[in-house]
Scaffold this motif. Structure first.
Motif, PDB file in Angstrom:
ATOM      1  N   PHE A   3      -6.243   4.869 -10.391  1.00 55.62           N
ATOM      2  CA  PHE A   3      -6.046   4.509  -8.985  1.00 55.62           C
ATOM      3  C   PHE A   3      -7.390   4.220  -8.317  1.00 55.62           C
TER       4      PHE A   3
ATOM      5  N   GLU B 181       0.829  -1.209   0.000  1.00 55.04           N
ATOM      6  CA  GLU B 181       0.000   0.000   0.000  1.00 55.04           C
ATOM      7  C   GLU B 181       0.863   1.258   0.000  1.00 55.04           C
TER       8      GLU B 181
ATOM      9  N   PHE C  64      -4.032  -3.005  -6.425  1.00 52.95           N
ATOM     10  CA  PHE C  64      -3.091  -1.913  -6.655  1.00 52.95           C
ATOM     11  C   PHE C  64      -2.147  -2.192  -7.826  1.00 52.95           C
TER      12      PHE C  64
ATOM     13  N   CYS D 201      -9.811  -3.616  -5.420  1.00 53.57           N
ATOM     14  CA  CYS D 201      -9.197  -4.077  -4.167  1.00 53.57           C
ATOM     15  C   CYS D 201     -10.256  -4.259  -3.080  1.00 53.57           C
TER      16      CYS D 201
ATOM     17  N   MET E 197      -8.645   0.682  -6.656  1.00 52.45           N
ATOM     18  CA  MET E 197      -9.059   0.590  -5.255  1.00 52.45           C
ATOM     19  C   MET E 197     -10.442  -0.037  -5.137  1.00 52.45           C
TER      20      MET E 197
ATOM     21  N   CYS F 263       2.705   1.805  -3.305  1.00 52.26           N
ATOM     22  CA  CYS F 263       1.848   2.177  -4.428  1.00 52.26           C
ATOM     23  C   CYS F 263       1.682   3.698  -4.506  1.00 52.26           C
TER      24      CYS F 263
ATOM     25  N   ASN G 176      -4.445  -6.208  -1.958  1.00 49.91           N
ATOM     26  CA  ASN G 176      -3.573  -5.096  -2.355  1.00 49.91           C
ATOM     27  C   ASN G 176      -2.778  -5.425  -3.612  1.00 49.91           C
TER      28      ASN G 176
END
Length: 506
Positions: A449, A278, A423, A456, A453, A281, A419
């Motif tokens: 992004f 995380e 990501f 994710c 997410m 990223c 993740n």
């Protein structure tokens, strides 16, 4: 009714029957009443943690301000050095210490204080060992940065900063476990107060050391402030041990066995990777912004927007930690129904809080940019990009809390896989494509992004929804049992059996 370790292992049907009444009420009719009750329990955890995290980010802002006073080169070198420190050092140490949350949280729920102490000592020792290769990287940071094309004067300045920041690695190796040790026992107020004291002293310490040693003095002020927190928390824990001598007696500080180390290391790997994936990223996102056509403006805009995100992140991180502690405590106390309810309420609260955080960002979009820059182009771009960042926060809150729930069940691999998939397999490739192939610039980076997410979050929610809470409660009893205490209570039929310390609760 006593539930023994042998019962959990050999009679799963009986275990399920024992837990069935609690799990039969997954969705009670009066859900709001339970939600309010759970929020009251988490309030005592979350509010001090939020204050502590806000204070920690304030310390970063103070450090950055003092670096700026030294000049442009010192600011660039110090900021680059601290970014390198986050990527290679602090993310790793924080990630490894996250393994304490499920172990200590479940041990506290099971009233196994010896396991709490063991975990504190083992994690501290593990972090100290980890600092050795990290120190080697920091000392050679100038060679690494110049190899990747960084200007030599900035790279050398970053090295000067990091060399004097090395003691913070050792101090953080004590600080992170101490915070996790106390937080897992719902003792978050001392952590908050000690952090507030340290930040209050951070300004005068910076003033004195900056005048005496310049850039090196600013780096020294960082670890001196952290050292103050370590000393205060250590004194508090010692007083706690003395005050609660009757309840806390029994040792455990230096009684680690191979099983204890195996249990810790199995959790440390996924926890560390989850945190690092995380953190890294976000750093890669800044790196991609530096490759855009108008790189200087893009990086400046992203840095300003991320500063707002860091403030919101302090709330998000606190909610995630609270969820992890509540779930682990209830599982350790052999209460799968309450653990399930804590998880549901935590996700619901995080979703609402994420929307509130996004609303605050949107409402502040016109005043946030001018706080950092007078450039009209940058201010205008910040105003637009904050809208995209607000959407990201709506997803980020439940994502962080779901990760906290996964840690609380001692299954951090769920967050690691989420993740990795969200990501790195979705967000970063999509961001690169939108920004550079479709020429959407910084907006493309943030849009990619956001999509990553969302992916994710979906992965992690599926994992959490598939958790067998009955099974996890049984696993917690094995994990937090007194197997390591060499105790062999005798059951009613005269056979030797090992009872969990929470027998009276069931």
């Amino acid at each position: 009714m006593a539930v023994t370790i042998s019962t959990i292992k050999d009679n799963p049907e009986e275990k399920i029957q024992d837990f069935a009444p609690a799990m039969a009420q997954k969705w009670p009719g009066n859900f709001m009443k339970i939600a309010v009750s759970e929020m009251k329990k988490q309030r005592g955890l979350a509010i001090p943690l939020i204050a502590m995290n806000l204070v920690w980010f304030l310390k970063l802002a103070i450090t950055t301000a003092f670096l700026g006073r030294l000049g442009e080169l010192q600011l660039a070198g110090g900021a680059l050095g601290f970014t390198f420190a986050n990527v290679t050092g602090f993310s790793v140490l924080n990630g490894l210490s996250n393994a304490m949350e499920p172990i200590c949280g479940q041990a506290y729920g099971a009233k196994n204080f010896r396991l709490l102490r063991k975990s504190l000592v083992m994690t501290t020792f593990l972090l100290l060992i980890t600092t050795l290769p990290v120190c080697f990287l920091w000392i050679n940071v100038d060679k690494i940065l110049t190899f990747f094309g960084q200007e030599r004067d900035i790279a050398l300045t970053a090295r000067r900063y990091l060399v004097y920041l090395v003691p913070d690695l050792v101090i953080t190796s004590f600080l992170c476990p101490l915070k996790a040790y106390l937080s897992s026992q719902n003792r978050t107020v001392p952590v908050m107060l000690s952090s507030a004291v340290a930040v209050a002293l951070h300004v005068p310490i910076n003033i004195l050391l900056m005048k005496a040693k310049g850039l090196e003095g600013v780096a020294m002020a960082v670890w001196i402030s952290d050292l103050i927190v370590v000393v205060l928390l250590t004194v508090y824990i010692l007083r706690l041990e003395i005050k609660n001598g009757g309840r806390w007696e029994g040792g455990g500080w230096f009684e680690q066995g191979s099983d204890d180390w195996i249990r810790l290391l199995k959790l440390c790997g996924p926890c560390c990777l989850t945190t690092c994936l995380e953190w890294w990223c976000y750093e890669l996102l800044v790196l991609l912004a530096g490759w855009l056509p108008n790189a200087r403006q893009a990086v400046s805009v992203l840095a300003i927007v991320l500063n707002f995100d860091y403030l919101i992140y302090s709330v998000m991180l606190s909610l995630a930690t609270s969820a992890s502690i509540r779930v682990s405590n209830e599982l350790g106390a052999n209460q799968p129904g309450l653990a399930y309810q804590s998880a549901c309420v935590s996700i619901a609260v995080s979703s609402i809080t994420g929307c509130l955080g996004a609303a605050v960002m949107v409402a502040s979009r016109g005043i946030w940019g001018p706080l950092f820059s007078n450039n009209k182009a940058i201010v205008s771009s910040v105003k637009k990009m904050i809208m995209l960042m607000a959407l990201i926060e709506v997803v980020n809150f439940p994502l962080a809390v779901s990760g906290g729930i996964a840690r609380g069940t001692a299954r951090p691999w769920m967050g690691m896989y989420a993740n990795l998939g969200g990501f790195y397999l979705l967000a970063l490739p999509l961001s690169w494509a939108l920004a550079f192939k479709f020429h959407l610039g910084l907006g493309g980076l943030l849009a990619g992004f956001f999509v990553g997410m969302v992916g994710c979050l979906i992965i992690l929610l599926v994992f959490v929804a598939r958790i067998d809470w009955v099974e996890e409660a049984g696993n917690a009893q094995l994990r937090a049992s007194h197997l390591e205490d060499d105790q062999e209570p005798v059951s009613k039929d005269g056979k030797q059996s090992l009872q969990t310390p929470i027998d009276a609760v069931i």
